[in-house]
Write an enzyme that holds these catalytic residues in place. Structure first.
Site, PDB file in Angstrom:
ATOM      1  N   LYS A   5      31.585 -38.568  -1.935  1.00 47.19           N
ATOM      2  CA  LYS A   5      30.730 -37.574  -1.324  1.00 47.19           C
ATOM      3  C   LYS A   5      31.154 -36.207  -1.241  1.00 47.19           C
ATOM      4  CE  LYS A   5      29.252 -35.224   2.586  1.00 47.19           C
ATOM      5  NZ  LYS A   5      29.577 -33.932   2.838  1.00 47.19           N
ATOM      6  N   SER A  44      39.356 -30.311   6.922  1.00 42.81           N
ATOM      7  CA  SER A  44      39.766 -29.649   8.227  1.00 42.81           C
ATOM      8  C   SER A  44      40.482 -31.020   8.888  1.00 42.81           C
ATOM      9  CB  SER A  44      38.867 -28.851   9.286  1.00 42.81           C
ATOM     10  OG  SER A  44      37.826 -30.165   9.738  1.00 42.81           O
ATOM     11  N   CYS A 100      44.460 -25.150   1.089  1.00 43.58           N
ATOM     12  CA  CYS A 100      45.394 -25.553   2.109  1.00 43.58           C
ATOM     13  C   CYS A 100      46.786 -25.204   1.664  1.00 43.58           C
ATOM     14  CB  CYS A 100      45.232 -26.948   2.359  1.00 43.58           C
ATOM     15  SG  CYS A 100      45.358 -27.864   0.753  1.00 43.58           S
TER      16      CYS A 100
END
Length: 485
Positions: A174, A227, A282
């Site tokens: 996805k 997140s 990140c």
């Protein structure tokens, strides 16, 4: 609209969506409309799972030495299409061409590692007693899923696709609805490389698709990158449905700078960490802990930051809302008493007025309790907190809930070792601002930057994508019997 409407990819075919919900895909570079992406549902997920289930027995039965041949060919296609794949990353993700090309080069490296898996997955064998042997074999899990973010539309999918498939699983991926185009190219190249239909499937969508993946009874494992807020939800929902889940969340990466750091190297390295990929990674540096008198280094950091020009060697952030959120953090810090040394707010690139740009921003005299010092900004912004000692700096770093990376800039080996041992992070850099491990070393943080066991890349990923079978054998009755046999 530059590209045709995005389609779902199920059982080796690009198909129109079963639903009629769509989102626009907008280029961050200039705000132009690239395409529209369908928002799938649980129905779409189920169709993809059915295709993957059907393909699994045949694919998993192929010896790994033969499965890997598909990825040798796929790696050649990545090299052949390096330019066009990089251009697509620029368009849909806002990166510079240099950054996009580096992303494809990393995809090649990740695929190359997957091609080495036949040499890394051989089982162990041992004579455990007279006439008795034990051996181990690894088996794929079945149908697995990978949920990937917007910031690396090709690289993060390659954290999971090559390893999971070479190890015999079939997959549903996805992608982020903000950057769906790169994954479609991946699907086309995998098919061209000879991957059987149904082994790899794509379901586009939003929260509805993520929840359907977490809930589907025939998906054995899920990897997630995004997140921390969503990573927690995916981990809880997936594991509550008895799935194996590895969910990577956000980060707040601290760079500890000491007075003895080499000024030019430190400044250029820190600015590259802050502004690379527009800070939307990140592993980006976002908080500098200045130990003692380091003004001479901060001055050079500011000089270096001013050489980074939006629209030239600095790309765009992903959306208008991202630009607004980043600039809000800067303004709030200024209102709270921080000093803006380099200000990237209100940036407009001539000829690309519809793009979403934030210039390099350096903020000094930030206090450790400010939001910009505690929360993930995800933009080209460096906040500087002054500290008197390394211990004070480590105390600030340790108190942050995240745990991806810490860097230290010094020529003192003892201090570097102290930081490496005491930092509460899964990855540490010494005079390196983006300490991403190269293959075969694995990527993964600690604390609220990762939920679940093992890591997503490298050797550690072998354990995540497989299950272990132990076989004990005795043939010769004349060997006798003891307590072990």
């Amino acid at each position: 609209m530059k590209y045709p409407q995005v389609q779902q990819f199920i059982d080796g075919q690009f198909i129109d969506s079963y639903e009629d919900r769509f989102l626009e895909v907008v280029s961050p570079l200039d705000g132009s409309l690239l395409s529209t992406v369908p928002l799938g549902s649980a129905v779409t997920v189920d169709k993809a799972v059915q295709a993957a289930q059907t393909a699994f027995p045949r694919w998993s039965a192929i010896p790994i030495k033969e499965r890997v041949q598909v990825f040798y060919e796929y790696m050649n296609l990545l090299r052949k299409n390096r330019q066009s794949l990089s251009e697509l990353i620029c368009e849909e993700g806002g990166k510079t061409m240099l950054e996009a090309t580096a992303e494809i080069d990393k995809c090649i490296e990740l695929t190359e590692f997957a091609c080495s898996l036949p040499q890394l997955t051989g089982g162990e064998i041992l004579d455990v007693s007279k006439g008795v042997e034990c051996r181990t074999e690894r088996y794929p899990l079945g149908v697995v899923a990978s949920i990937v973010p917007f910031n690396f539309p090709s690289m993060v999918p390659h954290w999971t696709i090559p390893n999971a498939l070479v190890l015999g699983n079939t997959m549903i991926i996805k992608p982020s609805e903000q950057v769906p185009l790169s994954v479609m190219r991946i699907a086309a190249m995998l098919k061209e490389a000879g991957l059987p239909d149904g082994v790899f499937n794509i379901v586009h969508g939003d929260k509805t698709v993520v929840e359907a993946i977490c809930d589907h009874p025939d998906i054995a494992a899920i990897s997630f990158v995004g997140s921390t807020k969503v990573a927690k939800r995916v981990y809880v929902r997936g594991t509550s449905n008895l799935k194996r889940v590895l969910a990577l969340g956000g980060a707040k990466n601290h760079l500890i700078v000491l007075p003895d750091a080499v000024p030019d190297m430190t400044a250029s390295n820190i600015v590259a960490s802050v502004t690379g990929c527009c800070g939307q990674r990140c592993m980006a540096a976002s908080l500098m802990l200045a130990v003692g008198e380091v003004d001479h280094i901060i001055d050079r950091i500011c000089d270096e930051a001013k050489r980074v020009i939006p629209g030239n060697n600095l790309g765009a952030v992903i959306s208008r809302s991202a630009k607004q959120r980043i600039e809000k953090y800067i303004s709030e810090a200024e209102t709270a008493g921080a000093r803006i040394l380099v200000d990237g707010r209100n940036t407009v690139v001539p000829g690309k007025e519809g793009g979403f740009y934030v210039g390099p921003t350096i903020i000094d005299h930030v206090s450790a309790d400010m939001a910009i010092a505690r929360e993930e900004v995800f933009g080209p912004v460096l906040a500087i907190v002054r500290t008197a000692t390394v211990s004070e700096a480590l105390s600030i770093e340790n108190s942050n809930p995240y745990g991806n990376a810490t860097g230290v800039y010094t020529q003192n080996g003892g201090i570097a070792r102290q930081v490496a041992e005491r930092a509460s992070t899964g990855m540490v850099g010494v005079n390196i601002g983006v300490p991403v491990p190269r293959e075969p070393f694995s990527f993964g943080g600690w604390n609220e930057s990762k939920f679940g066991a093992l890591d997503i890349t490298g050797k550690s990923s072998i354990e995540f994508w497989t299950k272990l079978k132990k076989i004990t054998t005795k043939w010769n009755a004349e060997a006798g019997v003891n307590w072990m046999s």
